[in-house]
Design a protein around this motif. Structure first.
Motif, PDB file in Angstrom:
ATOM      1  N   ASP A  60      31.148  -9.107   7.079  1.00  0.00           N
ATOM      2  CA  ASP A  60      31.694  -8.558   5.834  1.00  0.00           C
ATOM      3  C   ASP A  60      32.733  -9.466   5.196  1.00  0.00           C
ATOM      4  N   ILE A  61      32.801 -10.712   5.645  1.00  0.00           N
ATOM      5  CA  ILE A  61      33.769 -11.651   5.081  1.00  0.00           C
ATOM      6  C   ILE A  61      33.457 -11.898   3.606  1.00  0.00           C
ATOM      7  N   VAL A  62      34.485 -11.845   2.784  1.00  0.00           N
ATOM      8  CA  VAL A  62      34.351 -12.078   1.347  1.00  0.00           C
ATOM      9  C   VAL A  62      34.584 -13.556   1.060  1.00  0.00           C
ATOM     10  N   THR A  63      33.702 -14.162   0.290  1.00  0.00           N
ATOM     11  CA  THR A  63      33.818 -15.579  -0.060  1.00  0.00           C
ATOM     12  C   THR A  63      33.843 -15.746  -1.573  1.00  0.00           C
ATOM     13  N   VAL A  64      34.159 -16.949  -2.004  1.00  0.00           N
ATOM     14  CA  VAL A  64      34.192 -17.272  -3.431  1.00  0.00           C
ATOM     15  C   VAL A  64      32.871 -17.915  -3.832  1.00  0.00           C
ATOM     16  N   LYS A  65      32.219 -17.337  -4.820  1.00  0.00           N
ATOM     17  CA  LYS A  65      30.988 -17.895  -5.372  1.00  0.00           C
ATOM     18  C   LYS A  65      31.167 -18.039  -6.875  1.00  0.00           C
ATOM     19  N   ASN A  66      31.306 -19.302  -7.307  1.00  0.00           N
ATOM     20  CA  ASN A  66      31.512 -19.551  -8.724  1.00  0.00           C
ATOM     21  C   ASN A  66      32.762 -18.800  -9.196  1.00  0.00           C
ATOM     22  N   ARG A  67      32.610 -17.845 -10.090  1.00  0.00           N
ATOM     23  CA  ARG A  67      33.769 -17.125 -10.639  1.00  0.00           C
ATOM     24  C   ARG A  67      33.900 -15.712 -10.077  1.00  0.00           C
ATOM     25  N   HIS A  68      33.314 -15.472  -8.913  1.00  0.00           N
ATOM     26  CA  HIS A  68      33.312 -14.122  -8.370  1.00  0.00           C
ATOM     27  C   HIS A  68      33.635 -14.120  -6.874  1.00  0.00           C
ATOM     28  N   LEU A  69      34.105 -12.972  -6.410  1.00  0.00           N
ATOM     29  CA  LEU A  69      34.221 -12.710  -4.975  1.00  0.00           C
ATOM     30  C   LEU A  69      32.940 -12.013  -4.547  1.00  0.00           C
ATOM     31  N   VAL A  70      32.341 -12.494  -3.455  1.00  0.00           N
ATOM     32  CA  VAL A  70      31.028 -12.004  -3.052  1.00  0.00           C
ATOM     33  C   VAL A  70      31.013 -11.736  -1.551  1.00  0.00           C
ATOM     34  N   LYS A  71      30.424 -10.603  -1.163  1.00  0.00           N
ATOM     35  CA  LYS A  71      30.272 -10.265   0.253  1.00  0.00           C
ATOM     36  C   LYS A  71      29.007 -10.915   0.798  1.00  0.00           C
ATOM     37  N   ALA A  72      28.877 -10.868   2.110  1.00  0.00           N
ATOM     38  CA  ALA A  72      27.759 -11.553   2.766  1.00  0.00           C
ATOM     39  C   ALA A  72      26.403 -10.990   2.346  1.00  0.00           C
ATOM     40  N   ASP A  73      26.363  -9.707   1.966  1.00  0.00           N
ATOM     41  CA  ASP A  73      25.082  -9.108   1.559  1.00  0.00           C
ATOM     42  C   ASP A  73      24.734  -9.405   0.105  1.00  0.00           C
ATOM     43  N   GLY A  74      25.580 -10.223  -0.566  1.00  0.00           N
ATOM     44  CA  GLY A  74      25.278 -10.624  -1.930  1.00  0.00           C
ATOM     45  C   GLY A  74      25.900  -9.764  -3.005  1.00  0.00           C
ATOM     46  N   THR A  75      26.628  -8.705  -2.639  1.00  0.00           N
ATOM     47  CA  THR A  75      27.242  -7.844  -3.642  1.00  0.00           C
ATOM     48  C   THR A  75      28.578  -8.408  -4.107  1.00  0.00           C
ATOM     49  N   LYS A  76      28.850  -8.239  -5.407  1.00  0.00           N
ATOM     50  CA  LYS A  76      30.144  -8.631  -5.943  1.00  0.00           C
ATOM     51  C   LYS A  76      31.225  -7.716  -5.375  1.00  0.00           C
ATOM     52  N   PHE A  77      32.382  -8.295  -5.139  1.00  0.00           N
ATOM     53  CA  PHE A  77      33.477  -7.526  -4.552  1.00  0.00           C
ATOM     54  C   PHE A  77      34.631  -7.461  -5.534  1.00  0.00           C
ATOM     55  N   LEU A  78      35.117  -6.239  -5.799  1.00  0.00           N
ATOM     56  CA  LEU A  78      36.253  -6.032  -6.678  1.00  0.00           C
ATOM     57  C   LEU A  78      37.421  -5.463  -5.880  1.00  0.00           C
ATOM     58  N   LEU A  79      38.546  -6.123  -5.967  1.00  0.00           N
ATOM     59  CA  LEU A  79      39.746  -5.660  -5.279  1.00  0.00           C
ATOM     60  C   LEU A  79      40.303  -4.418  -5.971  1.00  0.00           C
ATOM     61  N   LYS A  80      40.568  -3.395  -5.178  1.00  0.00           N
ATOM     62  CA  LYS A  80      41.272  -2.204  -5.655  1.00  0.00           C
ATOM     63  C   LYS A  80      42.448  -2.018  -4.701  1.00  0.00           C
ATOM     64  N   GLY A  81      43.456  -2.843  -4.911  1.00  0.00           N
ATOM     65  CA  GLY A  81      44.507  -2.973  -3.923  1.00  0.00           C
ATOM     66  C   GLY A  81      45.836  -2.392  -4.346  1.00  0.00           C
ATOM     67  N   ILE A  82      46.758  -2.375  -3.389  1.00  0.00           N
ATOM     68  CA  ILE A  82      48.117  -1.903  -3.607  1.00  0.00           C
ATOM     69  C   ILE A  82      49.065  -2.819  -2.833  1.00  0.00           C
ATOM     70  N   ALA A  83      50.226  -3.078  -3.399  1.00  0.00           N
ATOM     71  CA  ALA A  83      51.211  -3.944  -2.757  1.00  0.00           C
ATOM     72  C   ALA A  83      51.878  -3.190  -1.602  1.00  0.00           C
ATOM     73  N   PHE A  84      51.850  -3.799  -0.425  1.00  0.00           N
ATOM     74  CA  PHE A  84      52.407  -3.196   0.787  1.00  0.00           C
ATOM     75  C   PHE A  84      53.923  -3.397   0.788  1.00  0.00           C
ATOM     76  N   PRO A  85      54.689  -2.440   1.307  1.00  0.00           N
ATOM     77  CA  PRO A  85      56.153  -2.582   1.284  1.00  0.00           C
ATOM     78  C   PRO A  85      56.665  -3.612   2.286  1.00  0.00           C
ATOM     79  N   ASP A  86      57.814  -4.193   1.964  1.00  0.00           N
ATOM     80  CA  ASP A  86      58.475  -5.111   2.888  1.00  0.00           C
ATOM     81  C   ASP A  86      59.242  -4.317   3.933  1.00  0.00           C
ATOM     82  N   PRO A  87      59.085  -4.671   5.214  1.00  0.00           N
ATOM     83  CA  PRO A  87      59.920  -4.036   6.235  1.00  0.00           C
ATOM     84  C   PRO A  87      61.353  -4.517   6.099  1.00  0.00           C
ATOM     85  N   PRO A  88      62.318  -3.773   6.635  1.00  0.00           N
ATOM     86  CA  PRO A  88      63.724  -4.196   6.522  1.00  0.00           C
ATOM     87  C   PRO A  88      63.973  -5.488   7.276  1.00  0.00           C
ATOM     88  N   PRO A  89      64.869  -6.338   6.758  1.00  0.00           N
ATOM     89  CA  PRO A  89      65.146  -7.622   7.419  1.00  0.00           C
ATOM     90  C   PRO A  89      65.899  -7.450   8.724  1.00  0.00           C
TER      91      PRO A  89
END
Length: 542
Positions: A60-89
């Motif tokens: 399931d590793i995502v790679t770069v193909k031309n101008r897209h992120l692509v999974k091993a099965d050939g499907t385009k991958f779109l990030l739907k992410g959120i910024a993780f919090p910083d733990p205290p120093p």
């Protein structure tokens, strides 16, 4: 002080190695006992709990193909992410790591039914074993964007220093250590080699350091893949602040120039061959001709390209009534301008941070954006400044031909951008979701419910040479930056490569042998001189 830091670094490296070896013996992990860093690490699929088959494995590793992120099965991958919090120093280390607490946030987001698939990390220690956290994220189907620099210490690209000094060898070693640690996890999607380094005319002269750093990390990974010591390369990302360069260059143009500089080609012969390849395809040449041209130029890299993905930190869409094309005041929409301005991109684009500041959101509306039709179907009532996240469907639909998703900013952090309250995060307990979070969640829910239109990860990617874009030559974009911004950028190729072709232990061995030879030779010379002196004394006496 410097000696103490060096000693600490050595101790951490030894600790990490011992910990990895111990993990191999006790848990059967593959860390540290082989010369090959295995993709997949110690990931184990939990068949009982993984009933929805979302776990991320080596296939399931995502790679770069031309101008897209692509999974091993050939499907385009779109990030739907959120910024993780910083733990205290926690001095002298950057931040504390509590696997149970970090995992608790992943489970909280999943239990809240947030349809996310990625998180962006900001503070990590390359000498720490994060296997428990990475593996649980993989089991939950969550990809991770990891940092390859630090806020202080050996992993800093110092934009206040000259190009010959802002990229020291310690930064490269920090990046290599990070890659060795994180590469083995299939859900590590990319590494961030810089965040808002060139965000003003005064800091732009440090751009060659970012480019040289990316050049060296890419070169090191290719070298290690060829040796068989690692199994894949990791895409590299630079995150730029969506701002202009001086009074003459607006944000969209500044982003285009930043992207072009970090992807430009230095070798004109390679650029010409790649151009011939594209022209042949665009002219609908015969299949034989296209294959012939493709075989001489495909993936040809002269070392000028520093990144594989270009990220933009955007704080626009600051009204509940903004649209993709226009803002509520009638001015052109920021997202539309970026989409149009970066059509010439040769690599995937993402919003590495996305979200307006609370104080600016709906500040120009009489009702403060609290109209009844904007209320969420679940969660607490909206307050003034709570974002409605109307840009989410636009990024995943209108922009998905060029954009590969986003990271919403943020779970916790600056109070102006938080989606959870009760912080700052103590590194132990989860925080409470706000109406801002539930608005974000509902936007993702609506996108997920739409028919196939690029917003879900079911579109098969078909690579077409004629759809590729050619990055500019470096001297061309450097001249453009000079003409439009008045900024003189030094040639990054003058920064020597930090990649060692010869292993360090071999260098040390050669140095020791040379030292021994010189010492022995020196003693022989001294001995010969003493004999000559004694002989002369003897001749005088006789």
């Amino acid at each position: 002080m410097a000696k103490d830091k060096m000693a600490l670094s050595v101790k951490l490296k030894i600790f990490f190695l011992v910990q990895a070896l111990f993990s191999k013996v006790i848990k059967g992990s593959n860390i540290g006992t082989s010369n090959t860093i295995s993709v997949g690490g110690s990931f184990q699929k939990d068949e009982k709990s993984n009933t929805n088959n979302i776990a991320i494995g080596p296939n399931d590793i995502v790679t770069v193909k031309n101008r897209h992120l692509v999974k091993a099965d050939g499907t385009k991958f779109l990030l739907k992410g959120i910024a993780f919090p910083d733990p205290p120093p926690r001095p002298p280390y950057d931040h504390t790591y509590n696997a149970e607490a970090w995992i608790a946030i992943l489970h909280q987001l999943r239990d809240l039914n947030l349809k996310y698939n990625a998180i962006r990390m900001y503070r990590m220690d390359p000498y720490t074993d994060y296997s428990e956290f990475f593996n649980e994220a993989a089991r939950l189907g969550v990809y991770i964007l990891v940092p390859l620099t630090s806020a202080r210490g050996g992993g800093v690209i110092d934009r206040d220093k000259s190009p010959m000094k802002c990229y020291p060898r310690s930064t490269f070693e920090y990046g290599v250590t990070s890659l060795k640690n994180y590469l083995r996890y299939p859900n590590v999607i990319a590494g961030l080699l810089g965040n808002e380094v060139m965000n003003s005319p005064q800091s732009w002269p440090s751009a060659p350091c970012v480019k040289a750093y990316g050049r060296d990390l890419r070169s090191w990974m290719k070298q290690e893949v060829a040796k068989g010591t690692i199994e894949r390369t990791l895409p590299l990302v630079y995150a730029a602040q969506n701002t202009g360069i001086g009074p003459m260059v607006g944000p969209a143009k500044a982003m285009q120039m930043t992207m072009d500089y970090l992807t430009c080609i230095t070798d004109e012969e390679i650029w010409e061959r790649r151009k011939e390849r594209l022209v042949a395809a665009q002219r609908k040449a015969s299949e034989a001709q296209v294959k012939q041209v493709e075989s001489t130029a495909d993936f040809e890299d002269d070392g000028g390209t520093a990144i594989d993905i270009f990220g933009i930190n955007v704080e626009s869409w600051c009204s509940s009534y903004d649209t993709y094309e226009t803002n509520v005041d009638g001015t052109p929409g920021t997202y539309h301008e970026l989409h149009e301005g970066l059509q010439g991109s040769s690599i995937p684009l993402i919003f590495s941070e996305m979200g307006c500041a609370h104080d600016l959101y709906d500040g120009d509306l009489d009702d403060g954006g609290l109209s009844p039709e904007l209320e969420n179907s679940e969660g607490p009532a909206r307050n003034v400044g709570d974002r409605t996240w109307g840009q989410v469907p636009s990024v995943l639909n209108e922009m998905s031909d060029l954009w590969s998703g986003f990271f919403a900013y943020a779970y916790d952090g600056s109070p102006q951008f938080i989606m959870f309250e009760g912080g700052p995060w103590d590194g132990k307990h989860v925080l409470e979701p706000t109406a801002d979070f539930y608005s974000f969640k509902e936007q993702l829910d609506m996108v997920d419910a739409l028919p196939q239109n690029g917003s879900n990860d079911t579109i098969i990617y078909h690579h077409k040479i004629e759809d590729e874009e050619l990055p500019p030559l470096c001297h061309v974009i450097e001249q453009e930056i000079r003409d439009l911004c008045g900024i003189e950028i030094k040639d990054f190729s003058h920064i020597p490569s930090r990649v060692r072709e010869v292993p360090r232990w071999m260098e040390y061995t050669v140095m020791v042998l040379i030292t021994i030879i010189l010492v022995v030779y020196g003693f022989r010379l001294l001995h010969l001189r003493q004999r000559r002196s004694l002989r002369k004394q003897y001749e005088v006496i006789v």
